[in-house]
Design an enzyme around this catalytic site. Structure first.
Site, mmCIF file in Angstrom:
data_model
loop_
_atom_site.group_PDB
_atom_site.id
_atom_site.type_symbol
_atom_site.label_atom_id
_atom_site.label_comp_id
_atom_site.label_asym_id
_atom_site.label_seq_id
_atom_site.Cartn_x
_atom_site.Cartn_y
_atom_site.Cartn_z
ATOM 1 N N GLY A 184 0.830 -1.217 0.000
ATOM 2 C CA GLY A 184 0.000 0.000 0.000
ATOM 3 C C GLY A 184 0.851 1.247 0.000
ATOM 4 O O GLY A 184 0.602 2.185 0.760
ATOM 5 N N SER B 86 1.462 3.465 -2.518
ATOM 6 C CA SER B 86 1.266 4.476 -3.562
ATOM 7 C C SER B 86 1.056 5.869 -2.980
ATOM 8 O O SER B 86 1.175 6.861 -3.680
ATOM 9 C CB SER B 86 0.071 4.092 -4.435
ATOM 10 O OG SER B 86 -1.096 4.035 -3.641
ATOM 11 N N VAL C 129 -3.421 -7.088 -1.614
ATOM 12 C CA VAL C 129 -2.767 -7.921 -0.582
ATOM 13 C C VAL C 129 -3.771 -8.639 0.324
ATOM 14 O O VAL C 129 -3.368 -9.435 1.170
ATOM 15 C CB VAL C 129 -1.732 -7.117 0.248
ATOM 16 C CG1 VAL C 129 -0.523 -6.746 -0.585
ATOM 17 C CG2 VAL C 129 -2.351 -5.891 0.908
ATOM 18 N N ASN D 235 1.899 -2.336 5.440
ATOM 19 C CA ASN D 235 1.314 -1.016 5.660
ATOM 20 C C ASN D 235 -0.102 -0.887 5.096
ATOM 21 O O ASN D 235 -0.883 -0.080 5.605
ATOM 22 C CB ASN D 235 2.230 0.031 5.014
ATOM 23 C CG ASN D 235 1.559 1.378 4.879
ATOM 24 O OD1 ASN D 235 1.442 2.131 5.840
ATOM 25 N ND2 ASN D 235 1.067 1.708 3.673
ATOM 26 N N TYR E 16 -12.132 -2.021 12.710
ATOM 27 C CA TYR E 16 -10.765 -1.527 12.452
ATOM 28 C C TYR E 16 -9.881 -1.782 13.678
ATOM 29 O O TYR E 16 -8.763 -2.298 13.553
ATOM 30 C CB TYR E 16 -10.825 -0.029 12.130
ATOM 31 C CG TYR E 16 -9.490 0.625 11.839
ATOM 32 C CD1 TYR E 16 -8.858 0.450 10.609
ATOM 33 C CD2 TYR E 16 -8.858 1.426 12.797
ATOM 34 C CE1 TYR E 16 -7.634 1.060 10.343
ATOM 35 C CE2 TYR E 16 -7.646 2.046 12.538
ATOM 36 C CZ TYR E 16 -7.043 1.856 11.306
ATOM 37 O OH TYR E 16 -5.826 2.463 11.043
ATOM 38 N N ALA F 283 -10.253 -3.997 16.019
ATOM 39 C CA ALA F 283 -10.026 -5.435 16.198
ATOM 40 C C ALA F 283 -8.936 -5.923 15.247
ATOM 41 O O ALA F 283 -8.044 -6.694 15.633
ATOM 42 C CB ALA F 283 -11.314 -6.208 15.967
ATOM 43 N N ILE G 127 -2.751 10.745 11.921
ATOM 44 C CA ILE G 127 -1.801 11.196 10.906
ATOM 45 C C ILE G 127 -2.590 11.797 9.747
ATOM 46 O O ILE G 127 -3.609 11.222 9.326
ATOM 47 C CB ILE G 127 -0.963 9.990 10.373
ATOM 48 C CG1 ILE G 127 -0.371 9.153 11.534
ATOM 49 C CG2 ILE G 127 0.124 10.450 9.404
ATOM 50 C CD1 ILE G 127 0.593 9.867 12.440
HETATM 51 P P1 NAD Z 1 -3.949 5.770 2.984
HETATM 52 O O1 NAD Z 1 -5.388 5.483 2.776
HETATM 53 O O2 NAD Z 1 -3.362 6.989 2.389
HETATM 54 O O3 NAD Z 1 -3.044 4.551 2.540
HETATM 55 C C1 NAD Z 1 -3.470 3.221 2.583
HETATM 56 C C2 NAD Z 1 -2.798 2.518 1.419
HETATM 57 O O4 NAD Z 1 -3.195 1.125 1.421
HETATM 58 C C3 NAD Z 1 -3.248 3.102 0.079
HETATM 59 O O5 NAD Z 1 -2.119 3.256 -0.767
HETATM 60 C C4 NAD Z 1 -4.186 2.052 -0.467
HETATM 61 O O6 NAD Z 1 -4.263 2.023 -1.878
HETATM 62 C C5 NAD Z 1 -3.540 0.787 0.087
HETATM 63 N N1 NAD Z 1 -4.448 -0.367 0.075
HETATM 64 C C6 NAD Z 1 -5.712 -0.434 0.565
HETATM 65 N N2 NAD Z 1 -6.211 -1.640 0.317
HETATM 66 C C7 NAD Z 1 -5.246 -2.355 -0.328
HETATM 67 C C8 NAD Z 1 -5.179 -3.682 -0.831
HETATM 68 N N3 NAD Z 1 -6.213 -4.528 -0.705
HETATM 69 N N4 NAD Z 1 -4.027 -4.086 -1.424
HETATM 70 C C9 NAD Z 1 -2.978 -3.241 -1.541
HETATM 71 N N5 NAD Z 1 -2.997 -1.970 -1.092
HETATM 72 C C10 NAD Z 1 -4.122 -1.551 -0.489
HETATM 73 O O7 NAD Z 1 -3.766 5.778 4.559
HETATM 74 P P2 NAD Z 1 -2.477 5.875 5.495
HETATM 75 O O8 NAD Z 1 -2.860 6.753 6.602
HETATM 76 O O9 NAD Z 1 -1.234 6.138 4.723
HETATM 77 O O10 NAD Z 1 -2.464 4.385 6.083
HETATM 78 C C11 NAD Z 1 -1.323 3.541 6.074
HETATM 79 C C12 NAD Z 1 -1.437 2.575 7.242
HETATM 80 O O11 NAD Z 1 -1.373 3.312 8.466
HETATM 81 C C13 NAD Z 1 -2.739 1.794 7.291
HETATM 82 O O12 NAD Z 1 -2.505 0.462 7.689
HETATM 83 C C14 NAD Z 1 -3.531 2.530 8.352
HETATM 84 O O13 NAD Z 1 -4.504 1.706 8.961
HETATM 85 C C15 NAD Z 1 -2.431 2.922 9.301
HETATM 86 N N6 NAD Z 1 -2.794 4.019 10.202
HETATM 87 C C16 NAD Z 1 -3.097 5.261 9.722
HETATM 88 C C17 NAD Z 1 -3.435 6.271 10.609
HETATM 89 C C18 NAD Z 1 -3.810 7.654 10.168
HETATM 90 O O14 NAD Z 1 -4.239 8.458 11.018
HETATM 91 N N7 NAD Z 1 -3.667 8.020 8.913
HETATM 92 C C19 NAD Z 1 -3.442 6.000 11.990
HETATM 93 C C20 NAD Z 1 -3.122 4.735 12.433
HETATM 94 C C21 NAD Z 1 -2.781 3.746 11.526
#
Ligand code: NAD
Length: 242
Positions: A8, A10, A60, A86, A151, A153, A184
């Site tokens: 993930g 991109s 994934v 990620n 989420y 869980a 974030i």
């Molecule tokens: P985001 O939505 O910008 O990025 C998530 C990425 O995962 C995207 O590139 C999306 O295309 C990819 N993705 C989703 N489903 C997919 C799949 N089936 N196969 C491959 N790729 C897939 O969000 P982010 O904030 O950059 O999140 C990254 C990680 O951090 C995630 O696991 C999220 O749960 C975690 N997170 C984010 C925050 C926040 O506040 N942004 C807080 C805690 C945890």
């Protein structure tokens, strides 16, 4: 040069992880599912700066696509030295409104994906007796988020997977750790208004909303030689949110 796969990657946190690994002179595989244009943009940016990077498409949450992704990677390089799980999705819903489909998708993308990728990456790491796995959990996996039970869980499951796998792979020279981000600014939180962010800041000691770079730096640390005695741990990167 280590081979690093970030799922993930991109955009958001994953993209920043890819940037920092590339700057660290690692060979980076940028996994994407739907956002091909973003992935190509990031690839151009990294190659244009003289770094080593590739893009690779896979959902994934699908074990077959994960298997094919690793088979393709292994035709280009011997195997993955650093795996960053990620990829993730979020959804805000009252618990009683969560459908079976919502639940299954949340678990598949946020938790099963890490299982599939770890399973595919480990044989090479075990043969080499070295490797780093960094899983992205969440503050909600630690303390629980209202209206995000599925989420929370899944992200708590990531912590369990991390701790147990770290025990199993310790003697193989492989460390397995989690980063648990707080709030974030990324596409995942783009639905929040400034009022929402201000309300969240009241729960954060530093009263600051984090950036993808805050998380990527922690991930890079857990992949670095400086963290070789750290395994099975959850590193909260959240500005003091509890
Ligand atoms: P985001 O939505 O910008 O990025 C998530 C990425 O995962 C995207 O590139 C999306 O295309 C990819 N993705 C989703 N489903 C997919 C799949 N089936 N196969 C491959 N790729 C897939 O969000 P982010 O904030 O950059 O999140 C990254 C990680 O951090 C995630 O696991 C999220 O749960 C975690 N997170 C984010 C925050 C926040 O506040 N942004 C807080 C805690 C945890």
């Amino acid at each position: 040069m280590r081979n690093v796969l970030v799922t993930g990657a991109s955009r958001g946190i994953g993209a920043q992880c890819a940037r920092l690994f590339a700057q660290n002179e690692d060979n980076v595989y940028i996994n994407y599912y739907r956002s091909q244009k973003n992935a190509e943009g990031l690839l151009d940016e990294l190659l244009g700066s003289g770094f080593s990077a590739h893009i690779i498409k896979a959902d994934v949450s699908d074990p077959i696509q994960v298997k094919e992704m690793f088979a393709q990677i292994e035709t280009e390089c011997v195997g993955i030295d650093v795996l960053v799980n990620n990829a993730g999705i979020a959804q805000t819903k009252l618990f009683t409104d969560i459908s079976d489909k919502d639940w299954d998708k949340m678990i598949a993308v946020n938790l099963s994906s890490a299982f599939y990728c770890c399973r595919a990456a480990l044989p090479y790491m075990i043969r080499r007796k070295s490797g780093r796995i960094i899983n992205i959990s969440s503050v909600w996996g630690q303390i629980g988020g209202s209206c995000e039970v599925h989420y929370s869980a899944a992200k708590a499951g990531i912590i369990g997977l991390t701790k147990a796998l770290a025990q199993e792979e310790g003697l193989s020279g492989i460390t397995v750790n989690c980063v648990a981000p707080g709030v974030i600014r990324t596409d995942m939180t783009s639905h929040l208004s400034e009022d929402d962010f201000n309300a969240l800041k009241e729960e954060i000691a530093t009263a600051v909303i984090g950036t993808p770079d805050d998380i990527a730096k922690a991930v890079l640390f857990l992949a670095s030689p400086s963290s070789s005695f750290i395994t099975g741990q959850v590193l909260p990167v959240n500005g003091g949110q509890c």
